[in-house]
Design a protein around this motif. Structure first.
Motif, short mmCIF file in Angstrom:
data_model
loop_
_atom_site.label_atom_id
_atom_site.label_comp_id
_atom_site.label_asym_id
_atom_site.label_seq_id
_atom_site.Cartn_x
_atom_site.Cartn_y
_atom_site.Cartn_z
N ARG A 31 0.84 -1.21 0.00
CA ARG A 31 0.00 0.00 0.00
C ARG A 31 0.87 1.26 0.00
NH1 ARG A 31 -4.54 0.48 4.05
NH2 ARG A 31 -5.06 2.11 2.59
N LEU A 32 1.88 1.28 0.86
CA LEU A 32 2.76 2.46 0.93
C LEU A 32 3.52 2.67 -0.38
CD1 LEU A 32 4.25 2.20 4.53
CD2 LEU A 32 2.86 4.07 3.61
N LYS A 33 3.96 1.60 -0.98
CA LYS A 33 4.77 1.69 -2.19
C LYS A 33 3.96 2.02 -3.44
CE LYS A 33 7.94 -1.06 -5.03
NZ LYS A 33 8.57 -2.39 -5.21
N LEU A 34 2.74 1.45 -3.57
CA LEU A 34 2.06 1.49 -4.85
C LEU A 34 0.78 2.32 -4.92
CD1 LEU A 34 2.51 -2.23 -5.88
CD2 LEU A 34 3.85 -0.26 -6.62
N GLU A 35 0.01 2.42 -3.86
CA GLU A 35 -1.27 3.14 -3.95
C GLU A 35 -1.04 4.61 -4.31
OE1 GLU A 35 -3.68 2.45 -0.46
OE2 GLU A 35 -4.20 0.44 -1.14
N GLY A 36 -1.78 5.06 -5.31
CA GLY A 36 -1.64 6.44 -5.80
C GLY A 36 -0.58 6.59 -6.88
N ARG A 37 0.15 5.53 -7.17
CA ARG A 37 1.21 5.58 -8.19
C ARG A 37 0.59 5.56 -9.58
NH1 ARG A 37 5.69 0.87 -8.67
NH2 ARG A 37 6.11 1.19 -10.86
#
Length: 189
Positions: A31-37
């Motif tokens: 979630r921290l790495k990919l969400e919103g990417r």
């Protein structure tokens, strides 16, 4: 268009999270790495929904973290050229209106609203047509067509989506409903 996709990525779990349940730690890290990417081929990764598989962990020399190859499901938003979408006008400026069409906002340029001359009413923050006095303001719901897409992976805020309402069946939803009622009256005996 929203899609549910199965994706693969490698995620780093720092030593401070190695005592937690592995699936929870991997889920948080994804979630921290990919969400919103933003990814040009996928679109915007809106949410990680499920972990399908976590492979064996790998340790790199000099790094106390463990790296896991992970297969997971995600919801992505990918605007598609010529797609007709409904959205909400979130801001009106002198050159057009910004419309929220999902995870991104698109620009409805003043030249793409109607065939009539449009002027900007700065006092009321709306765009008004000269002949029919129809207006578009913040909070209005519109049906638009996506006519241009330029996603920027490095700076998602610089992504650009061009919209139009200058075609039959497109426009402010109130205008479309009024037109439908007018046509029904013409057809009714």
């Amino acid at each position: 268009m929203y899609k549910k996709c199965t994706l693969f990525d490698t995620v780093r779990i720092p030593p401070s999270e190695l005592g937690d349940v592995l699936e929870d730690a991997v889920f948080r890290a994804l979630r921290l790495k990919l969400e919103g990417r933003v990814d040009k081929s996928l679109g915007v990764i809106v949410a990680i929904t499920d972990i399908k598989d976590i492979g064996e962990g790998h340790i790199l020399v000099g790094d106390g973290a463990v790296y896991y190859d992970t297969t997971f499901e995600a919801i992505v938003f990918q605007p598609v050229l010529q797609e007709v979408v409904e959205g909400l006008v979130v801001e009106v400026v002198e050159f057009g209106a910004f419309v929220s069409i999902g995870a991104l906002d698109g620009l409805l340029h003043i030249s793409q609203i109607t065939n009539e001359f449009i002027s900007y009413d700065s006092k009321n923050a709306r765009l008004v047509s000269k002949e029919s006095s129809e207006a578009i303001g913040e909070g209005d719901r519109v049906r638009v067509r996506v006519v241009a897409i330029s996603l920027n992976e490095r700076d998602p805020r610089e992504s650009k989506i061009g919209l139009t309402m200058r075609q039959v069946g497109l426009g402010k939803l109130e205008w479309l409903e009024e037109e439908r009622k007018r046509q029904e009256k013409e057809v009714a005996p």
